[in-house]
Design a protein around this motif. Structure first.
Motif, mmCIF file in Angstrom:
data_model
loop_
_atom_site.group_PDB
_atom_site.id
_atom_site.type_symbol
_atom_site.label_atom_id
_atom_site.label_comp_id
_atom_site.label_asym_id
_atom_site.label_seq_id
_atom_site.Cartn_x
_atom_site.Cartn_y
_atom_site.Cartn_z
ATOM 1 N N ALA A 1 56.872 -16.565 73.060
ATOM 2 C CA ALA A 1 56.137 -15.745 74.029
ATOM 3 C C ALA A 1 56.916 -15.627 75.331
ATOM 4 C CB ALA A 1 54.754 -16.337 74.275
ATOM 5 N N GLU A 2 57.473 -16.738 75.794
ATOM 6 C CA GLU A 2 58.244 -16.714 77.026
ATOM 7 C C GLU A 2 59.539 -15.933 76.846
ATOM 8 O OE1 GLU A 2 59.440 -17.529 81.011
ATOM 9 O OE2 GLU A 2 57.519 -17.409 79.950
ATOM 10 N N LYS A 3 60.141 -16.028 75.671
ATOM 11 C CA LYS A 3 61.350 -15.256 75.415
ATOM 12 C C LYS A 3 61.060 -13.754 75.460
ATOM 13 C CE LYS A 3 63.494 -18.793 72.449
ATOM 14 N NZ LYS A 3 64.230 -19.060 71.201
ATOM 15 N N LYS A 4 59.929 -13.365 74.899
ATOM 16 C CA LYS A 4 59.555 -11.953 74.939
ATOM 17 C C LYS A 4 59.315 -11.492 76.376
ATOM 18 C CE LYS A 4 57.534 -11.720 70.293
ATOM 19 N NZ LYS A 4 56.300 -11.514 69.507
ATOM 20 N N ARG A 5 58.704 -12.355 77.175
ATOM 21 C CA ARG A 5 58.447 -11.985 78.569
ATOM 22 C C ARG A 5 59.743 -11.744 79.330
ATOM 23 N NH1 ARG A 5 58.526 -13.625 83.512
ATOM 24 N NH2 ARG A 5 59.480 -15.627 83.004
ATOM 25 N N ARG A 6 60.773 -12.504 79.004
ATOM 26 C CA ARG A 6 62.021 -12.418 79.756
ATOM 27 C C ARG A 6 62.984 -11.360 79.223
ATOM 28 N NH1 ARG A 6 64.604 -18.103 81.365
ATOM 29 N NH2 ARG A 6 65.534 -16.689 82.892
ATOM 30 N N PHE A 7 62.624 -10.706 78.138
ATOM 31 C CA PHE A 7 63.536 -9.713 77.576
ATOM 32 C C PHE A 7 63.707 -8.557 78.560
ATOM 33 C CE2 PHE A 7 64.929 -6.247 74.854
ATOM 34 C CZ PHE A 7 65.908 -6.881 74.101
ATOM 35 N N PRO A 8 64.944 -8.167 78.860
ATOM 36 C CA PRO A 8 65.164 -7.124 79.877
ATOM 37 C C PRO A 8 64.714 -5.748 79.401
ATOM 38 C CG PRO A 8 67.243 -7.749 78.849
ATOM 39 C CD PRO A 8 66.208 -8.713 78.337
ATOM 40 N N ASP A 9 64.113 -4.988 80.317
ATOM 41 C CA ASP A 9 63.729 -3.617 79.990
ATOM 42 C C ASP A 9 64.716 -2.653 80.647
ATOM 43 O OD1 ASP A 9 63.087 -3.604 82.675
ATOM 44 O OD2 ASP A 9 60.923 -3.581 82.357
ATOM 45 N N ARG A 10 64.397 -1.382 80.606
ATOM 46 C CA ARG A 10 65.310 -0.347 81.094
ATOM 47 C C ARG A 10 65.664 -0.530 82.570
ATOM 48 N NH1 ARG A 10 66.321 4.490 78.548
ATOM 49 N NH2 ARG A 10 67.270 6.143 79.809
#
Length: 520
Positions: free
Chosen positions: A311-320
């Motif tokens: 869950a934390e990894k998904k939160r930190r995934f960079p967006d555009r």
């Protein structure tokens, strides 16, 4: 006996360090049904791609408890871990009942030749599953009568699934059958029908549902109140609140048979609509905002590890918005992200790949085995700078049988983005006339309006006199295109008789003031 499992914490954190243990417990022969269901729900929440192979083996292992095999199928389907078309066809032909059920529930529009015969046979042991499969991807007119007919099935489970399936396509032909189903003696069927009727903004529907708001069963009564309130407040009152004076009078006249249910003030007593509050600024000051962006090597290391909480990894995934930070390393990151074993990463990667202009990586993801990855890749392909070389890719993808619904509309938008107008306009005209997918027809009409194809839109106006294939969406898109191009739609006699609020709102643009051209 299994030791206590902290299911809520595992699901909240998406802690994949539990995956192997949960898979082992799932197949225990004496596991109580409630515990097996909890374990299955937790495994589904983890969406761990490492679980696909062992779950597929469990599903095929006939020596395991049937409940464990069924649970493995549920997890695979809910996690979006889709088998190939070849596997589906082989399993349907050769598998036992558990495998055939899973295969049928995993099929899409590309397997319509297998799904449709089962959906046409009310006596088939997997008829319910065929109707459930048609919830998505089967929007074309020929499939709607099968779902509608299932509302009359002797099995209330089939009737409930049919009502659920009709919720997404909203075929006009289902309104009367759904209203009958709202009075079904099986209460779960009645509730499902009422949930679907929220999306039928007609006077008939509002009146019929309002009459059920006093139903003796609490569940049915609550569903009826919710449906009637949604129709009244969000649809009917909402239309009046956003109408100008002439349009409001036009709509009130049409609403006269149900006005007693709306509690709307007379024209002179109309309360002013409050102006929308200014949007709250969400962005933090650049100097004061916390920046937890990872360095490239740290990002690769973090997402290489498929274990532990995700869950934390998904939160930190960079967006555009952070794509520029990593642009210098896109040569390393593009193949890493596009080839990642987790579909979630590949899905989100398309946004970054588009920002970096990584055309080849995006093209590869449009052929990904997982639908959501393909869908995301095609959408972001449509955000690249126009490139005529990409138009044939999108056009071919649009013709594939699995390209339906919103995905089809986004694929068409990608095609229009990259195609030359001289090529796209005739094709768009043909799609409106001939395509069976209303999402494609609607998208084509919007694109023709955007391309200022006034002559082509004028040539399509006779469609307004014809009946809808599934919903009023094509008629509404054509009326909208007329407005954008300054074309009058004509008399619209058939449409003016339609018991549908969306149609009447669209007509009010012209007929609240102008009765239309006189016939000669």
């Amino acid at each position: 006996m299994i030791t206590s499992i902290p299911h809520e914490e595992i699901r909240r954190d998406e802690d994949r360090s539990w995956t192997t243990r949960l898979l082992g417990w799932l197949v225990l022969p004496d596991l109580p049904a409630a515990e097996r269901d909890e374990i299955a729900t937790t495994l589904a929440a983890l969406e761990d791609p490492r679980a696909e192979a062992p779950l597929t083996r469990m599903l095929a292992a006939r020596e395991l408890p049937e409940a464990a095999r069924e649970a493995a199928g549920v997890i695979l389907r809910s996690s979006g871990l889709q088998p190939s078309g070849a596997w589906l066809r082989t399993t349907w032909a050769e598998g036992d009942l558990v495998l055939r059920r899973h295969a049928l529930l995993s099929m899409g529009r590309a397997e319509a030749d297998l799904v449709e015969p089962v959906a046409r046979d009310p006596a088939h042991p997997l008829h319910k599953e065929a109707i459930e499969t048609m919830t998505f991807d089967f929007q074309e007119p020929r499939f709607q009568p099968l779902k509608i007919a299932a509302l009359e099935h002797r099995d209330p489970g089939v009737r409930r699934v049919a009502a659920d399936a009709l919720l997404y396509d909203e075929p006009l032909a289902a309104e009367a059958p759904l209203l009958r189903a709202a009075g079904d003696r099986a209460l779960e069927v009645a509730v499902a029908a009422l949930n679907a009727l929220v999306y039928y903004p007609s006077r008939r529907c509002l009146g019929a549902v309002a009459a059920l708001c006093g139903h003796p069963d609490e569940g049915v009564r609550a569903a009826a109140v919710h449906c009637a309130s949604s129709l009244r407040d969000e649809s009917f009152r909402g239309a009046l609140d956003h109408a100008g004076p002439a349009e409001r009078r036009f709509l009130l006249e049409w609403m006269a048979p149900v006005r007693h249910l709306l509690d709307v003030p007379d024209e002179g007593d109309r309360a002013p609509v409050d102006a929308p509050a200014p949007a709250r600024l969400l962005a933090l000051d650049a100097e004061g905002a916390a920046d937890d962006a990872l360095a490239t090597d740290a990002l690769i290391a973090l997402y290489t590890d498929l274990d532990d909480p995700w869950a934390e990894k998904k939160r930190r995934f960079p967006d555009r918005s952070r794509s520029a930070r990593y642009a210098a390393d896109r040569g390393v990151l593009a193949p890493f992200l596009a080839g990642h074993p987790d579909p979630w990463i590949r899905d989100r990667a398309s946004e970054l790949l588009s920002a970096w202009g990584e055309r080849e990586a995006l093209l590869g993801l449009t052929r990904d085995p997982v639908f959501m990855v393909r869908k995301s890749a095609m959408y972001w392909l449509g955000q690249l700078s126009p490139d005529p070389a990409l138009a044939p890719v999108a056009w071919e993808h649009l013709a594939e049988p699995g390209t339906t619904g919103t995905h089809a509309a986004e694929t068409l938008a990608a095609y229009v983005r990259h195609a030359e107008a001289a090529e796209s306009i005739p094709r768009l005209l043909a799609l409106v006339r001939d395509d069976a997918r209303d999402s494609v027809q609607v998208g084509a009409l919007g694109a023709l309006a955007e391309l200022r194809a006034r002559r082509e839109i004028a040539a399509l106006l006779p469609l307004l006199s014809g009946p809808p294939q599934v919903t009023w969406a094509v008629h509404l898109a054509l009326l909208d295109a007329c407005g954008r191009l300054g074309l009058h739609p004509g008399r619209c006699d058939a449409l003016r008789e339609a018991d549908n609020l969306d149609v009447q709102r669209a007509l009010a643009r012209w007929f609240a003031i102008d009765p239309g051209p006189r016939s000669r």
